[in-house]
Every structure is written in structure tokens, then in C-alpha cells.
Design a protein around this motif. Sequence first.
Motif, PDB file in Angstrom:
ATOM      1  N   THR A  58       0.841  -1.187   0.000  1.00  0.00           N
ATOM      2  CA  THR A  58       0.000   0.000   0.000  1.00  0.00           C
ATOM      3  C   THR A  58       0.878   1.239   0.000  1.00  0.00           C
ATOM      4  O   THR A  58       2.048   1.186   0.402  1.00  0.00           O
ATOM      5  N   TYR A  59       0.298   2.327  -0.442  1.00  0.00           N
ATOM      6  CA  TYR A  59       1.043   3.590  -0.505  1.00  0.00           C
ATOM      7  C   TYR A  59       0.051   4.716  -0.268  1.00  0.00           C
ATOM      8  O   TYR A  59      -1.093   4.656  -0.738  1.00  0.00           O
ATOM      9  N   TYR A  60       0.509   5.728   0.469  1.00  0.00           N
ATOM     10  CA  TYR A  60      -0.385   6.826   0.854  1.00  0.00           C
ATOM     11  C   TYR A  60       0.253   8.184   0.574  1.00  0.00           C
ATOM     12  O   TYR A  60       1.478   8.347   0.681  1.00  0.00           O
ATOM     13  N   ALA A  61      -0.596   9.139   0.276  1.00  0.00           N
ATOM     14  CA  ALA A  61      -0.135  10.519   0.234  1.00  0.00           C
ATOM     15  C   ALA A  61       0.234  10.940   1.657  1.00  0.00           C
ATOM     16  O   ALA A  61      -0.377  10.484   2.627  1.00  0.00           O
ATOM     17  N   ASP A  62       1.210  11.809   1.771  1.00  0.00           N
ATOM     18  CA  ASP A  62       1.659  12.245   3.093  1.00  0.00           C
ATOM     19  C   ASP A  62       0.517  12.855   3.900  1.00  0.00           C
ATOM     20  O   ASP A  62       0.460  12.708   5.122  1.00  0.00           O
ATOM     21  N   SER A  63      -0.388  13.516   3.223  1.00  0.00           N
ATOM     22  CA  SER A  63      -1.465  14.229   3.904  1.00  0.00           C
ATOM     23  C   SER A  63      -2.464  13.300   4.583  1.00  0.00           C
ATOM     24  O   SER A  63      -3.236  13.749   5.436  1.00  0.00           O
ATOM     25  N   VAL A  64      -2.474  12.015   4.214  1.00  0.00           N
ATOM     26  CA  VAL A  64      -3.460  11.098   4.789  1.00  0.00           C
ATOM     27  C   VAL A  64      -2.830   9.962   5.590  1.00  0.00           C
ATOM     28  O   VAL A  64      -3.548   9.161   6.195  1.00  0.00           O
ATOM     29  N   LYS A  65      -1.512   9.892   5.602  1.00  0.00           N
ATOM     30  CA  LYS A  65      -0.841   8.828   6.347  1.00  0.00           C
ATOM     31  C   LYS A  65      -1.251   8.847   7.807  1.00  0.00           C
ATOM     32  O   LYS A  65      -1.279   9.894   8.445  1.00  0.00           O
ATOM     33  N   GLY A  66      -1.563   7.671   8.312  1.00  0.00           N
ATOM     34  CA  GLY A  66      -1.985   7.560   9.704  1.00  0.00           C
ATOM     35  C   GLY A  66      -3.455   7.825   9.922  1.00  0.00           C
ATOM     36  O   GLY A  66      -3.975   7.570  11.018  1.00  0.00           O
ATOM     37  N   ARG A  67      -4.151   8.330   8.906  1.00  0.00           N
ATOM     38  CA  ARG A  67      -5.590   8.613   9.033  1.00  0.00           C
ATOM     39  C   ARG A  67      -6.431   7.739   8.106  1.00  0.00           C
ATOM     40  O   ARG A  67      -7.539   7.347   8.466  1.00  0.00           O
ATOM     41  N   PHE A  68      -5.926   7.457   6.929  1.00  0.00           N
ATOM     42  CA  PHE A  68      -6.669   6.668   5.943  1.00  0.00           C
ATOM     43  C   PHE A  68      -6.030   5.295   5.801  1.00  0.00           C
ATOM     44  O   PHE A  68      -4.806   5.144   5.925  1.00  0.00           O
ATOM     45  N   THR A  69      -6.875   4.306   5.506  1.00  0.00           N
ATOM     46  CA  THR A  69      -6.388   2.948   5.263  1.00  0.00           C
ATOM     47  C   THR A  69      -7.075   2.381   4.039  1.00  0.00           C
ATOM     48  O   THR A  69      -8.314   2.382   3.958  1.00  0.00           O
ATOM     49  N   ILE A  70      -6.279   1.904   3.101  1.00  0.00           N
ATOM     50  CA  ILE A  70      -6.822   1.262   1.909  1.00  0.00           C
ATOM     51  C   ILE A  70      -6.709  -0.244   2.082  1.00  0.00           C
ATOM     52  O   ILE A  70      -5.723  -0.749   2.631  1.00  0.00           O
ATOM     53  N   SER A  71      -7.732  -0.948   1.633  1.00  0.00           N
ATOM     54  CA  SER A  71      -7.726  -2.403   1.716  1.00  0.00           C
ATOM     55  C   SER A  71      -8.555  -2.955   0.567  1.00  0.00           C
ATOM     56  O   SER A  71      -9.250  -2.207  -0.119  1.00  0.00           O
ATOM     57  N   ARG A  72      -8.475  -4.257   0.378  1.00  0.00           N
ATOM     58  CA  ARG A  72      -9.267  -4.857  -0.686  1.00  0.00           C
ATOM     59  C   ARG A  72      -9.676  -6.266  -0.311  1.00  0.00           C
ATOM     60  O   ARG A  72      -8.995  -6.949   0.465  1.00  0.00           O
ATOM     61  N   ASP A  73     -10.794  -6.679  -0.890  1.00  0.00           N
ATOM     62  CA  ASP A  73     -11.305  -8.036  -0.750  1.00  0.00           C
ATOM     63  C   ASP A  73     -11.519  -8.548  -2.166  1.00  0.00           C
ATOM     64  O   ASP A  73     -12.548  -8.252  -2.793  1.00  0.00           O
ATOM     65  N   ASN A  74     -10.566  -9.290  -2.675  1.00  0.00           N
ATOM     66  CA  ASN A  74     -10.659  -9.733  -4.069  1.00  0.00           C
ATOM     67  C   ASN A  74     -11.790 -10.736  -4.291  1.00  0.00           C
ATOM     68  O   ASN A  74     -12.305 -10.857  -5.397  1.00  0.00           O
ATOM     69  N   ALA A  75     -12.179 -11.433  -3.247  1.00  0.00           N
ATOM     70  CA  ALA A  75     -13.306 -12.352  -3.390  1.00  0.00           C
ATOM     71  C   ALA A  75     -14.598 -11.597  -3.660  1.00  0.00           C
ATOM     72  O   ALA A  75     -15.520 -12.120  -4.291  1.00  0.00           O
ATOM     73  N   LYS A  76     -14.652 -10.346  -3.182  1.00  0.00           N
ATOM     74  CA  LYS A  76     -15.835  -9.510  -3.387  1.00  0.00           C
ATOM     75  C   LYS A  76     -15.610  -8.472  -4.481  1.00  0.00           C
ATOM     76  O   LYS A  76     -16.476  -7.630  -4.721  1.00  0.00           O
ATOM     77  N   ASN A  77     -14.432  -8.504  -5.103  1.00  0.00           N
ATOM     78  CA  ASN A  77     -14.123  -7.502  -6.136  1.00  0.00           C
ATOM     79  C   ASN A  77     -14.322  -6.077  -5.627  1.00  0.00           C
ATOM     80  O   ASN A  77     -14.877  -5.219  -6.334  1.00  0.00           O
ATOM     81  N   THR A  78     -13.871  -5.817  -4.418  1.00  0.00           N
ATOM     82  CA  THR A  78     -14.114  -4.517  -3.788  1.00  0.00           C
ATOM     83  C   THR A  78     -12.841  -4.000  -3.114  1.00  0.00           C
ATOM     84  O   THR A  78     -12.101  -4.770  -2.490  1.00  0.00           O
ATOM     85  N   VAL A  79     -12.636  -2.710  -3.268  1.00  0.00           N
ATOM     86  CA  VAL A  79     -11.559  -2.004  -2.583  1.00  0.00           C
ATOM     87  C   VAL A  79     -12.186  -0.960  -1.664  1.00  0.00           C
ATOM     88  O   VAL A  79     -13.185  -0.331  -2.028  1.00  0.00           O
ATOM     89  N   TYR A  80     -11.592  -0.784  -0.506  1.00  0.00           N
ATOM     90  CA  TYR A  80     -12.140   0.126   0.500  1.00  0.00           C
ATOM     91  C   TYR A  80     -11.142   1.232   0.824  1.00  0.00           C
ATOM     92  O   TYR A  80      -9.925   1.061   0.711  1.00  0.00           O
ATOM     93  N   LEU A  81     -11.686   2.349   1.261  1.00  0.00           N
ATOM     94  CA  LEU A  81     -10.852   3.420   1.809  1.00  0.00           C
ATOM     95  C   LEU A  81     -11.493   3.859   3.116  1.00  0.00           C
ATOM     96  O   LEU A  81     -12.551   4.497   3.116  1.00  0.00           O
TER      97      LEU A  81
END
Length: 125
Positions: A58-81
Motif C-alpha cells: 500500500t502507498y499513501y499521500a503524506d497528507s493522509v498517512k496515519g488517518r486513511f487505510t486502503i484495503s481490498r477483498d478480491n473475493a468480493k471484487n471490492t476495494v475500501y478506503l
Amino acid sequence: QVQLVESGGGLVQAGGSVRLSCAASGRTFSTYNVGWFGQAPDKEREFVAAISWRGSNTYYADSVKGRFTISRDNAKNTVYLQMNSLKPEDTAVYYCAADSRGRIISTTPQTYDYWGQGTQVTVSS
């Protein structure tokens, strides 16, 4: 072809949280790197976060590090923020995008070839 549909945006107070979802059609989505980008009024689209196709990087913009989290569930074909500790300056339309060609996570919008329609996040002070 891949179609992306974002959801989960809305109006939230500063300090609050929202979770955005990016649901994809197409069996190949699980092999694509995915990014989230935000576009505030009268500003260019900016990189927020990205995740590799396996979810291992994963990679984040400096402005959101520590506040935002990206994840994904490939079984559901979905990415979350997951967006926590929101600030008024986070107000933007948020787009998810898929990169069908890259092997390395990219922060550049031009790298991504599939885009959703966007979802508005408004953070009030």
C-alpha cells in the motif's frame, strides 16, 4: 472491460470517519492495482492511496498517512478506503481507479485506465 462504482461518501463532521467502497465488475479486477484519488473544487485530481493487486503493498499521500487505510477483498471484487480523523481539507470527490497494465503501484492518474464516477465526501468544521 472493468466498471467501477464508488459508494459511501456523504457529509461528516471534522474528526469523524467514513468508509468508501469501490465495487468492480469483471473477473480480472483482482489482478489490477487500485488507487483512490481526490478532487476538490477548482483543483486537480490528487493521489490519496493505492494498493497492489494482492493487497500486500500500500502507498499513501503524506497528507493522509496515519488517518486513511486502503484495503481490498478480491473475493468480493471490492476495494475500501477507511477515512478517519477527517479534516475540512479532505472535502473532495473521491474516485477509485484501476491500473490494468502496471506492475508497480502508481501515484499518477494517467497510469490508471479504469475510473469510477466518484463519490462526494464533505467534511464540515
